[in-house]
Design an enzyme around this catalytic site. Sequence first.
Site, PDB file in Angstrom:
ATOM      1  CB  THR A 128      75.814  19.865  51.214  1.00  0.00           C
ATOM      2  OG1 THR A 128      74.461  20.019  51.616  1.00  0.00           O
ATOM      3  CG2 THR A 128      76.028  18.412  50.825  1.00  0.00           C
ATOM      4  CE1 TYR A 154      74.607  17.824  45.808  1.00  0.00           C
ATOM      5  CE2 TYR A 154      73.191  17.901  47.751  1.00  0.00           C
ATOM      6  CZ  TYR A 154      74.230  18.425  47.010  1.00  0.00           C
ATOM      7  OH  TYR A 154      74.914  19.529  47.462  1.00  0.00           O
ATOM      8  CE  LYS A 158      78.908  18.334  47.706  1.00  0.00           C
ATOM      9  NZ  LYS A 158      79.785  19.149  46.819  1.00  0.00           N
TER      10      LYS A 158
HETATM   11  P1  NAD Z   1      75.206  24.944  40.821  1.00  0.00           P
HETATM   12  O1  NAD Z   1      74.519  23.756  40.254  1.00  0.00           O
HETATM   13  O2  NAD Z   1      74.544  26.282  40.722  1.00  0.00           O
HETATM   14  O3  NAD Z   1      76.648  25.096  40.139  1.00  0.00           O
HETATM   15  C1  NAD Z   1      77.471  24.004  39.852  1.00  0.00           C
HETATM   16  C2  NAD Z   1      78.526  24.456  38.844  1.00  0.00           C
HETATM   17  O4  NAD Z   1      79.411  23.365  38.614  1.00  0.00           O
HETATM   18  C3  NAD Z   1      77.957  24.866  37.477  1.00  0.00           C
HETATM   19  O5  NAD Z   1      78.544  26.054  37.034  1.00  0.00           O
HETATM   20  C4  NAD Z   1      78.332  23.709  36.572  1.00  0.00           C
HETATM   21  O6  NAD Z   1      78.502  24.079  35.216  1.00  0.00           O
HETATM   22  C5  NAD Z   1      79.642  23.253  37.206  1.00  0.00           C
HETATM   23  N1  NAD Z   1      79.976  21.862  36.894  1.00  0.00           N
HETATM   24  C6  NAD Z   1      79.176  20.768  37.001  1.00  0.00           C
HETATM   25  N2  NAD Z   1      79.844  19.660  36.613  1.00  0.00           N
HETATM   26  C7  NAD Z   1      81.103  20.057  36.275  1.00  0.00           C
HETATM   27  C8  NAD Z   1      82.267  19.395  35.821  1.00  0.00           C
HETATM   28  N3  NAD Z   1      82.268  18.062  35.630  1.00  0.00           N
HETATM   29  N4  NAD Z   1      83.379  20.112  35.600  1.00  0.00           N
HETATM   30  C9  NAD Z   1      83.380  21.452  35.794  1.00  0.00           C
HETATM   31  N5  NAD Z   1      82.304  22.149  36.202  1.00  0.00           N
HETATM   32  C10 NAD Z   1      81.179  21.467  36.444  1.00  0.00           C
HETATM   33  O7  NAD Z   1      75.535  24.582  42.320  1.00  0.00           O
HETATM   34  P2  NAD Z   1      75.725  25.528  43.605  1.00  0.00           P
HETATM   35  O8  NAD Z   1      74.430  25.629  44.304  1.00  0.00           O
HETATM   36  O9  NAD Z   1      76.465  26.736  43.222  1.00  0.00           O
HETATM   37  O10 NAD Z   1      76.656  24.575  44.489  1.00  0.00           O
HETATM   38  C11 NAD Z   1      78.070  24.670  44.431  1.00  0.00           C
HETATM   39  C12 NAD Z   1      78.667  23.720  45.450  1.00  0.00           C
HETATM   40  O11 NAD Z   1      78.217  24.055  46.752  1.00  0.00           O
HETATM   41  C13 NAD Z   1      78.293  22.262  45.223  1.00  0.00           C
HETATM   42  O12 NAD Z   1      79.407  21.460  45.493  1.00  0.00           O
HETATM   43  C14 NAD Z   1      77.183  22.004  46.247  1.00  0.00           C
HETATM   44  O13 NAD Z   1      77.166  20.659  46.624  1.00  0.00           O
HETATM   45  C15 NAD Z   1      77.641  22.918  47.375  1.00  0.00           C
HETATM   46  N6  NAD Z   1      76.584  23.417  48.267  1.00  0.00           N
HETATM   47  C16 NAD Z   1      75.478  24.043  47.755  1.00  0.00           C
HETATM   48  C17 NAD Z   1      74.511  24.557  48.625  1.00  0.00           C
HETATM   49  C18 NAD Z   1      73.287  25.281  48.124  1.00  0.00           C
HETATM   50  O14 NAD Z   1      72.381  25.559  48.898  1.00  0.00           O
HETATM   51  N7  NAD Z   1      73.198  25.634  46.847  1.00  0.00           N
HETATM   52  C19 NAD Z   1      74.669  24.393  50.008  1.00  0.00           C
HETATM   53  C20 NAD Z   1      75.807  23.726  50.503  1.00  0.00           C
HETATM   54  C21 NAD Z   1      76.763  23.255  49.608  1.00  0.00           C
HETATM   55  O1  DAU Z   2      71.077  21.861  52.355  1.00  0.00           O
HETATM   56  C1  DAU Z   2      72.008  22.194  51.370  1.00  0.00           C
HETATM   57  C2  DAU Z   2      71.491  21.739  50.042  1.00  0.00           C
HETATM   58  O2  DAU Z   2      70.398  22.606  49.730  1.00  0.00           O
HETATM   59  C3  DAU Z   2      72.526  21.764  48.927  1.00  0.00           C
HETATM   60  O3  DAU Z   2      73.527  20.842  49.221  1.00  0.00           O
HETATM   61  C4  DAU Z   2      71.879  21.427  47.587  1.00  0.00           C
HETATM   62  O4  DAU Z   2      72.832  21.575  46.543  1.00  0.00           O
HETATM   63  C5  DAU Z   2      70.729  22.370  47.352  1.00  0.00           C
HETATM   64  O5  DAU Z   2      70.054  22.002  46.164  1.00  0.00           O
HETATM   65  C6  DAU Z   2      69.755  22.359  48.526  1.00  0.00           C
HETATM   66  O6  DAU Z   2      69.021  21.098  48.591  1.00  0.00           O
HETATM   67  P1  DAU Z   2      67.462  21.058  48.967  1.00  0.00           P
HETATM   68  O7  DAU Z   2      66.884  19.824  48.418  1.00  0.00           O
HETATM   69  O8  DAU Z   2      67.251  21.333  50.413  1.00  0.00           O
HETATM   70  O9  DAU Z   2      66.979  22.373  48.155  1.00  0.00           O
HETATM   71  P2  DAU Z   2      65.742  22.627  47.192  1.00  0.00           P
HETATM   72  O10 DAU Z   2      65.750  24.085  46.884  1.00  0.00           O
HETATM   73  O11 DAU Z   2      65.677  21.674  46.063  1.00  0.00           O
HETATM   74  O12 DAU Z   2      64.501  22.328  48.141  1.00  0.00           O
HETATM   75  C7  DAU Z   2      64.331  23.016  49.365  1.00  0.00           C
HETATM   76  C8  DAU Z   2      63.052  22.464  50.009  1.00  0.00           C
HETATM   77  O13 DAU Z   2      61.917  22.849  49.210  1.00  0.00           O
HETATM   78  C9  DAU Z   2      63.017  20.958  50.076  1.00  0.00           C
HETATM   79  O14 DAU Z   2      62.361  20.565  51.287  1.00  0.00           O
HETATM   80  C10 DAU Z   2      62.165  20.541  48.880  1.00  0.00           C
HETATM   81  C11 DAU Z   2      61.198  21.707  48.757  1.00  0.00           C
HETATM   82  N1  DAU Z   2      60.718  21.971  47.385  1.00  0.00           N
HETATM   83  C12 DAU Z   2      61.661  22.186  46.422  1.00  0.00           C
HETATM   84  C13 DAU Z   2      61.283  22.394  45.108  1.00  0.00           C
HETATM   85  C14 DAU Z   2      62.314  22.619  44.031  1.00  0.00           C
HETATM   86  C15 DAU Z   2      59.358  22.009  47.094  1.00  0.00           C
HETATM   87  O15 DAU Z   2      58.506  21.849  47.974  1.00  0.00           O
HETATM   88  N2  DAU Z   2      58.982  22.231  45.796  1.00  0.00           N
HETATM   89  C16 DAU Z   2      59.880  22.399  44.794  1.00  0.00           C
HETATM   90  O16 DAU Z   2      59.455  22.595  43.637  1.00  0.00           O
END
Ligand code: NAD
Ligand code: DAU
Length: 346
Positions: A128, A154, A158
Amino acid sequence: MRILITGGCGFIGNHVVRRVLMIPGVEKVVNVDALTYSGNLDNCKDIIDDRYRFVHESINNKSAIDEIIEAERISVLIHLAAESHVDRSINSVKPFVETNIDGTRILLESVVDSKKSGTNIHFIHVSTDEVYGSLKPDDPPFTEDTPLNPQNPYAATKAASDMLVQSFVNTHNISAVITRCSNNFGPRQFPEKLIPLMTINAMNKKALPIYGDGKQIRDWIHVEDHVSGILSSMLALIVGQIQSGEVFNFGAENERTNIQIVQTILKNVGAEESLISFVKDRPGHDRRYAMGYEKANRILGWRPEIEWDTGLSDTIQWYNDNKSWVDSITSGEYRNYIENQYGIDN
Ligand code: NAD
Ligand code: DAU
């Protein structure tokens, strides 16, 4: 290619599973997911393919992982399983250390053990932009050379996992690539994250809790563009176009403040701005992220394709069209979480 995907029932993971099954030459796709609160079997229920297998298991169970790798003759491992929500890592960091650091350590050791018995596995580590910390208003976007400077628990777990991967490349000579992406949006994202939370609350005429002044900036990218980046890096590693240990950043030149996003969602849904509720800020809240993707473009030919406006309105439409998915998630543990996090009953 015989691919093991971790976290394939999560938001990004289910899109990865679907897309790898479209790649010619893929013989097997095994999805290992522990089905934590954010993992949802329904996310993969329409994936019907003889080459696909789901295993309900934790990445922390090394013997189970070793068994799958051996039995399925795995040649590529795409690692997405994680604890992924910043707010939850502020409440309790233990599961983040266990899954993001120790879980990654276990997968890396399994890859090394396979190597010792003659099988090289390509390891695709999905990370990330948060590992780089926070940008000032006039800073240029992060590049792959930006020093790691994680600012929340978090992000720290990572960054630790990224460093473990790099240390295994250096000391055990494994084949690995690290991808780092900005904030994803799209269908099937767990509604604790900004866009699905605000969309669902706006549709239900419930309060939209914005942290602090709402002027924090994220660089939003559609999940399908992120998946294209992950798969381009994977293919480049497999064919030897890139060296093991390389990092690729993916972003979308789409910096928006949280308040702008919430206003756009409200307009799209046709709900009133009076639903906005400014709440106590997230502790240690990163102010701005922006990801440069010059390297990914130059080496992988990757660039984001999905326009923000269409991507966002299609995503909002998806949540509107999939109320049973939303209802199945927004009960039980989710309601407790929302109540504790925001002090409101949603
Ligand atoms: P998510 O929380 O939606 O999904 C995570 C998945 O991992 C779930 O299905 C959960 O059941 C599984 N999991 C958790 N612990 C586990 C374990 N011990 N063994 C097996 N499975 C397990 O997360 P996401 O948003 O899909 O993110 C996926 C990956 O991408 C993560 O590594 C996150 O850091 C990375 N990432 C996310 C974003 C974003 O914006 N969502 C951006 C950049 C990177
Ligand atoms: O940048 C990549 C990351 O983006 C990933 O690695 C993470 O897994 C993913 O959760 C996400 O992290 P953020 O903290 O940026 O995402 P989130 O959706 O939680 O929040 C986005 C922005 O919105 C952040 O500035 C916090 C704000 N926010 C979020 C929530 C849930 C609010 O203002 N109110 C809220 O209720």
